[in-house]
Write a protein that holds these residues in place. Structure first.
Motif, short mmCIF file in Angstrom:
data_model
loop_
_atom_site.label_atom_id
_atom_site.label_comp_id
_atom_site.label_asym_id
_atom_site.label_seq_id
_atom_site.Cartn_x
_atom_site.Cartn_y
_atom_site.Cartn_z
N PRO A 430 0.82 -1.22 0.00
CA PRO A 430 0.00 0.00 0.00
C PRO A 430 0.85 1.26 0.00
O PRO A 430 1.92 1.30 0.61
CB PRO A 430 -0.81 -0.13 1.30
N VAL A 431 0.34 2.29 -0.66
CA VAL A 431 1.12 3.51 -0.86
C VAL A 431 1.53 4.15 0.46
O VAL A 431 2.66 4.64 0.62
CB VAL A 431 0.30 4.52 -1.69
N PHE A 432 0.63 4.12 1.46
CA PHE A 432 0.92 4.84 2.70
C PHE A 432 2.01 4.18 3.55
O PHE A 432 2.51 4.78 4.50
CB PHE A 432 -0.35 5.03 3.54
N VAL A 433 2.40 2.93 3.22
CA VAL A 433 3.51 2.31 3.94
C VAL A 433 4.62 1.86 2.97
O VAL A 433 5.56 1.18 3.37
CB VAL A 433 3.04 1.08 4.76
N SER A 434 4.50 2.27 1.72
CA SER A 434 5.49 1.82 0.73
C SER A 434 6.88 2.40 0.99
O SER A 434 7.88 1.83 0.54
CB SER A 434 5.02 2.21 -0.67
N TRP A 435 6.94 3.52 1.72
CA TRP A 435 8.24 4.14 2.01
C TRP A 435 9.12 3.25 2.89
O TRP A 435 10.35 3.41 2.91
CB TRP A 435 8.03 5.49 2.70
N ILE A 436 8.54 2.31 3.63
CA ILE A 436 9.31 1.47 4.54
C ILE A 436 10.33 0.64 3.77
O ILE A 436 11.46 0.44 4.22
CB ILE A 436 8.37 0.55 5.36
N ARG A 437 9.94 0.15 2.57
CA ARG A 437 10.85 -0.72 1.83
C ARG A 437 12.13 -0.01 1.44
O ARG A 437 13.19 -0.64 1.33
CB ARG A 437 10.16 -1.28 0.59
N TYR A 438 12.06 1.30 1.24
CA TYR A 438 13.27 2.03 0.84
C TYR A 438 14.24 2.22 2.01
O TYR A 438 15.41 2.55 1.80
CB TYR A 438 12.88 3.38 0.23
N MET A 439 13.77 2.00 3.23
CA MET A 439 14.65 2.04 4.41
C MET A 439 15.17 0.65 4.76
O MET A 439 15.97 0.51 5.68
CB MET A 439 13.89 2.61 5.61
N SER A 440 14.70 -0.38 4.06
CA SER A 440 15.05 -1.76 4.37
C SER A 440 16.31 -2.17 3.60
O SER A 440 16.32 -2.17 2.37
CB SER A 440 13.89 -2.69 4.00
N PHE A 441 17.36 -2.54 4.33
CA PHE A 441 18.56 -3.04 3.67
C PHE A 441 18.29 -4.41 3.03
O PHE A 441 18.94 -4.78 2.06
CB PHE A 441 19.74 -3.12 4.64
N ASN A 442 17.31 -5.16 3.57
CA ASN A 442 16.93 -6.42 2.94
C ASN A 442 16.41 -6.20 1.52
O ASN A 442 16.73 -6.96 0.59
CB ASN A 442 15.85 -7.13 3.75
N TYR A 443 15.61 -5.16 1.35
CA TYR A 443 15.01 -4.85 0.05
C TYR A 443 16.09 -4.53 -0.98
O TYR A 443 16.10 -5.08 -2.10
CB TYR A 443 14.05 -3.67 0.21
N HIS A 444 17.02 -3.67 -0.62
CA HIS A 444 18.06 -3.26 -1.56
C HIS A 444 19.05 -4.39 -1.82
O HIS A 444 19.53 -4.57 -2.96
CB HIS A 444 18.79 -2.03 -1.04
N THR A 445 19.35 -5.19 -0.80
CA THR A 445 20.26 -6.33 -0.98
C THR A 445 19.63 -7.37 -1.91
O THR A 445 20.31 -7.92 -2.80
CB THR A 445 20.59 -6.95 0.38
N TYR A 446 18.37 -7.65 -1.69
CA TYR A 446 17.66 -8.63 -2.52
C TYR A 446 17.65 -8.20 -3.99
O TYR A 446 17.93 -9.01 -4.88
CB TYR A 446 16.24 -8.80 -1.98
#
Length: 498
Positions: A430-446
């Motif tokens: 969802p858009v209102f929590v989508s910003w969390i993924r950009y703070m996740s090192f798991n997301y960028h590493t994956y």
């Protein structure tokens, strides 16, 4: 100067303690008073801990502070060393006839009473230090021995009198005369003076026989010229080593302290057994098959989570566990906080490379991932960036909270949130929590692992476009420095040892 608050005992003669040339310091303290404020439910009261204490000690001397438990020995030592709040202190402390200044922090060695020494006996060592031209003040905490009716240690005899323990000691004739005069209130049931009378006698004896002599001694000018005297009043901190020397020493100390933890059999077994299990589960998967390609994406996501989870919870313990040591060493101006922080956060880096390399080698060969020197190097670099970024988060949480229970709870919630937002479980956030993924090192590493593994093979996988990966690298690098900056600011705000 050396201040030691530890248990002392005699021992055999050992080789002398070698000391470097030092600035001679003449310590004087006059009419020192110290009060503490005790707050009750409805009122507050002041309690005298020290009252009218005077004394002096010169270079080459050892001054031992003795007294009953709770008499203020350690309090006086802390005041002399600048370790207590000065707002409720009366009297004066002078070092070479100058008041205390921050310059003296690097000139004073403060040994706490729970410290130990294995080089030579908890008194001989202090004597050797004093003979090297240093000024030594210590407290004696060891309990007194049994008090026989024969010649005994004068210091223990005075302690017994001050404690009111006069049952088994020979009472001075002056006290016996007071009892024989007929003052019934001065007697106890066994014919000995009461503790109150003993205390009055000791105070009177000090005032008539010692006080004037000590006060005259305090008035005698010290045998130093004005240039030497003025050195202790400098407002500028002087460090015993350059910043680079401080960093190098702390860096080497950090590696020596933690290499055994990093290469323990338990840790090695944990990493290699996990790698083998992964290799068996994804045994010889074929990236050319769409089904195996999806399975390999799950393997890469697990690698991103695995090497992001453990560094966080390892780094959390760093500053809370070292807080006591850091406060002690910083109080003596042993090193700059910046040198300690950088050394502490970089001494792990060489150790962080070895186990991931072994892990990835096992996984690559068993799981059938596309193997080449360039691809393996880029995968290793990606995992290393993830480890360092995750460590930064753990350091920031630990330094900010400085409480292991709260830090562990916060880290658990944060890591779980980063994992769920890592791009594998949920594709459309969802858009209102989508910003969390950009703070996740798991997301960028994956995302980086996917791009390294499947470059030039498919334009996209699991909705992730295969491009250069520059955005993900920039995000991880920003986390590496950003989290560490937050940790450093948190430590700086605590004024450790200031």
């Amino acid at each position: 100067m050396v201040f030691a608050a530890e248990d002392l005992e005699a021992g055999t003669r050992k080789p002398k303690f070698q000391t470097e040339p030092t600035l001679p310091i003449y310590l004087k303290f006059t009419d020192v008073t110290y009060k503490v404020i005790i707050k009750g439910m409805t009122s507050t009261e002041e309690k005298d801990i020290l009252y009218g204490i005077s004394g002096s000690v010169d270079p080459g001397e050892v001054l031992a502070l003795m007294g009953p438990s709770g008499s203020g020995k350690t309090t006086l030592l802390n005041l002399i060393g600048g370790r207590l709040n000065q707002t409720t202190v009366g009297g004066s402390f002078t070092f070479n006839d100058q008041p205390y200044s921050k310059f003296l922090k690097s000139r004073i060695g403060f040994v706490t009473q729970d410290d130990v020494s294995v080089s030579s006996p908890y008194m001989q060592l202090l004597q050797d230090i004093a003979e090297g031209g240093k000024t030594v003040v210590t407290t004696i905490h060891q309990p007194s021995s049994c008090s026989p009716l024969i010649a005994m240690n004068p210091a223990e005899f005075l302690l017994d009198l001050a404690n009111g323990n006069i049952n088994d000691v020979s009472v001075p004739s002056e006290l016996e005369d007071k009892v024989q005069i007929g003052n019934s209130k001065a007697e106890t049931t066994n014919g000995k003076p009461s503790p109150a009378v003993v205390h009055e006698y000791l105070v009177e004896a000090y005032e008539t026989r010692v006080a004037d002599k000590e006060k005259k001694k305090l008035m005698v000018p010290i045998p130093l010229d004005e240039e030497v005297k003025s050195k202790v009043s400098s407002r500028k901190r002087q460090w015993g080593a350059s910043w680079w020397e401080q960093y190098t020493i702390l860096f080497c100390r950090g590696i020596k302290e933690r290499r055994h933890d990093y290469f323990s059999w338990l840790r090695i077994t944990q990493v290699l057994s996990t790698a083998i299990i992964l290799g068996l589960l994804w045994w010889k998967s074929d990236s050319r098959s769409p089904k195996d390609l999806q399975d390999q994406a799950g393997l890469l996501f697990f690698i991103a989570v695995f090497w992001g989870f453990f560094p966080v919870f390892t780094a959390i313990f760093t500053f809370p566990q070292e807080r006591a040591m850091l406060s002690k060493e910083r109080a003596a101006d042993m090193y700059r906080l910046s040198a300690y922080f950088l050394a502490r956060t970089t001494s792990d880096l060489p150790l962080d490379l070895i186990l991931p390399v072994l892990f990835l080698l096992v996984v690559y060969f068993m799981a059938g991932l596309r193997l080449s020197v360039a691809r393996f190097f880029l995968t290793m670099l990606t995992v290393f960036l993830s480890i360092v970024a995750a460590q930064g988060l753990g350091l920031a949480i630990g330094a900010t909270l400085m409480d292991l229970k709260r830090a562990t709870t916060l880290a658990s919630v944060t890591v779980m949130t980063f994992m769920l937002a890592g791009g594998y479980f949920v594709k459309k956030v969802p858009v209102f929590v989508s910003w969390i993924r950009y703070m996740s090192f798991n997301y960028h590493t994956y995302k980086l692992l996917l791009k390294v593994q499947y470059e030039h093979m498919t334009p996209a996988i699991n909705g992730i476009r295969i491009d250069s990966g520059l955005t993900e690298v920039s995000a991880l690098v920003a986390m590496v420095f950003g989290y560490r900056l937050l940790a450093y600011i948190s430590l700086r705000r605590m004024n450790l040892g200031a």
